[in-house]
Design an enzyme around this catalytic site. Structure first.
Site, short mmCIF file in Angstrom:
data_model
loop_
_atom_site.label_atom_id
_atom_site.label_comp_id
_atom_site.label_asym_id
_atom_site.label_seq_id
_atom_site.Cartn_x
_atom_site.Cartn_y
_atom_site.Cartn_z
N LYS A 1 0.81 -1.22 0.00
CA LYS A 1 0.00 0.00 0.00
C LYS A 1 0.84 1.28 0.00
O LYS A 1 2.05 1.24 0.17
CB LYS A 1 -0.95 -0.02 1.20
CG LYS A 1 -1.92 -1.19 1.16
CD LYS A 1 -2.79 -1.17 -0.08
CE LYS A 1 -3.87 -2.22 -0.17
NZ LYS A 1 -3.59 -3.59 0.09
C1 LIG Z 1 -9.51 -2.86 -1.99
C2 LIG Z 1 -9.01 -3.54 -0.74
N1 LIG Z 1 -9.82 -3.68 0.31
C3 LIG Z 1 -9.43 -4.27 1.45
C4 LIG Z 1 -8.15 -4.75 1.59
C5 LIG Z 1 -7.79 -5.46 2.86
O1 LIG Z 1 -6.66 -4.99 3.49
P1 LIG Z 1 -5.68 -5.95 4.33
O2 LIG Z 1 -4.94 -6.80 3.34
O3 LIG Z 1 -4.81 -4.99 5.06
O4 LIG Z 1 -6.52 -6.74 5.25
C6 LIG Z 1 -7.25 -4.60 0.53
C7 LIG Z 1 -5.83 -5.02 0.59
O5 LIG Z 1 -5.19 -5.83 0.70
C8 LIG Z 1 -7.69 -4.00 -0.68
O6 LIG Z 1 -6.87 -3.87 -1.73
#
Ligand SMILES: Cc1ncc(COP(=O)(O)O)c(C=O)c1O
Length: 432
Positions: free
Chosen positions: A198
């Site tokens: 990110k």
């Molecule tokens: C669009 C989107 N929503 C939610 C997430 C969830 O984040 P995490 O991987 O930190 O749980 C991600 C990323 O990985 C994402 O790209």
């Protein structure tokens, strides 16, 4: 032997792009500060770094309150708990996104309702929302995907008309602004991820921002195993787990946040230049400009590939050829979530899928979202944001590689290659 690297020619770019995540001495010092001050635990007990980071992060996004959590998926789940999504409630989600947008909806035993995306933005198509609303609909969960925002003007209008809550999934939009309001602060809550790909990252991590103290308190109690929130004006206690973010991660985020606005400027300039090089190129389409985005915060540069303009060479071959020219990129970056290998679900695990129905909902077979399917399987090409942080020569190499592949596209006719095969599999199913 052809001209393209994939057919034995010389790759256009030999030098690797700088690695992501990046760090400086600031991260090192911040980590050392945590190490030596003996306060390693998660916010809010005691969390000097997490507390400071979250205040600044909320401010940058024009929100009053911010809470760190340990992942972006948890951020979405906590936001759903904050607006009191109950078992059986329906939540409208875009079909084209990461599974992580949808998992939290199912995990609170609510029902995701997939809506197609807008071909101009690849984000939730606001024109299709109203036809998906039922008496059970409680919330809209738009994702600001890649490099665009979902149309928040329309989404907020529809939400007000139907008395729905809005959670913005901002996992791709750190620092972005819509009409000068920070990502996540137009809706009721914004959920962010700090996973390692990110725009700012602590390896894993997340945050929830809001302008509503009651929601903030509900998030705090949920992510802190039901303990009272810091302000506790509303006396909520919600059964939850320990979803807190540790201080080492918060310290890294503090250092990263300082760089974000400058990096956003560099990316925006570089992406503008990139588009000036590719505009009106046969086979390539650019996403429509969106003047309501007043600060661009692109997690990925996303463009369109039109096979029918270039001898019907499939996107998988085009992307694989670009990769071998030395340009990291991806085609099948996301699938329409209902088509992913997560589905079909066992309805015993998600009881709300059966409630009030003769047969449990089969989320895999009940949807067809043509724009999402076209984007996922034929059209979209994703380049990571970090390719756009360097100098102009980096951007030229990406544009030159695209033009080189297009000029020699006939070399890809009928070609078989491991990299092409990998592009036909979802990321979860590829060999790493
Ligand atoms: C669009 C989107 N929503 C939610 C997430 C969830 O984040 P995490 O991987 O930190 O749980 C991600 C990323 O990985 C994402 O790209």
């Amino acid at each position: 032997m052809g001209k393209l690297a994939i057919t034995g020619g010389t790759p256009l770019r030999k030098k690797r792009f700088d690695a992501w995540p990046m760090y400086t001495e600031k991260e090192r010092q911040a980590l050392e500060d945590v190490l030596t001050n003996h306060n390693w635990g998660g916010q809010p007990f005691p969390g000097k770094h997490a507390d400071a980071f979250c205040k600044k992060f909320a401010e940058l996004h024009t929100a009053k309150y911010g809470q760190c959590v340990n992942t972006g998926t948890v951020a979405i789940q906590a936001a759903l708990k904050a607006i009191d999504i109950r078992p059986g409630d329906e939540v409208i989600v875009p079909a084209y996104t990461w599974e992580g947008t949808v998992g939290p909806v199912l995990l609170v035993n609510a029902v995701p309702v997939f809506v197609d995306v807008d071909p101009d933005t690849y984000c939730l198509d606001a024109r299709l929302i109203e036809q998906a609303i039922t008496p059970k609909t409680k919330a809209l969960l738009p994702v600001h995907l890649g490099m665009r925002f979902a149309d928040l003007d329309e989404i907020m209008r529809i939400a007000a008309k139907h008395k729905l809550k809005v959670i913005e999934d901002c996992a791709h939009a750190h620092g972005g602004m819509w009409r000068d309001k920070g990502a996540g602060s137009t809706g009721d809550l914004g959920a962010f991820s700090f996973q390692s790909s990110k725009l700012i990252t602590s390896g894993e991590g997340g945050a929830v921002i809001t302008n509503n103290l009651e929601y903030h308190e509900r998030v705090q109690t949920y992510i802190n195993a039901g303990r009272a929130s810091v302000t506790d004006k509303f006396h909520h206690r919600i059964i939850g787990f320990n979803y807190r973010l540790g201080e080492f991660q918060a310290a890294v985020l503090g250092a990263q946040l300082e760089r974000l606005p400058d990096q956003a400027k560099v990316r925006q300039t570089n992406m503008g230049y990139f588009e000036s090089r590719l505009r009106n190129t046969r086979g390539i389409g650019l996403l429509k400009p969106e003047p309501r985005i007043t600060r661009l915060a692109p997690y990925g540069y996303v463009m369109k590939y039109f096979a029918d303009q270039v001898n019907d060479i499939p996107r998988s071959a085009f992307v694989a050829a670009l990769q071998l020219e030395g340009i990291p990129c991806d085609g099948l970056f996301y699938e329409p979530v209902y088509k992913s290998s997560l589905f079909p679900l066992d309805p015993n695990d998600y009881p709300a899928l059966s409630w009030g129905r003769a047969k449990p909902l089969d989320l895999r077979s009940m949807y067809q979202c043509p724009v999402s399917e076209r984007a996922a399987y034929h059209e979209a090409i994703w380049f990571s944001h970090h390719l756009f942080l360097g100098g102009k020569e980096n951007i030229d190499s990406i544009a030159d590689a695209i033009l080189k592949v297009l000029e020699n596209i006939e070399e890809l006719l009928g070609l078989e290659h491991r990299a092409i095969k990998a592009q036909t599999l979802s990321r979860a199913d590829r060999e790493s």
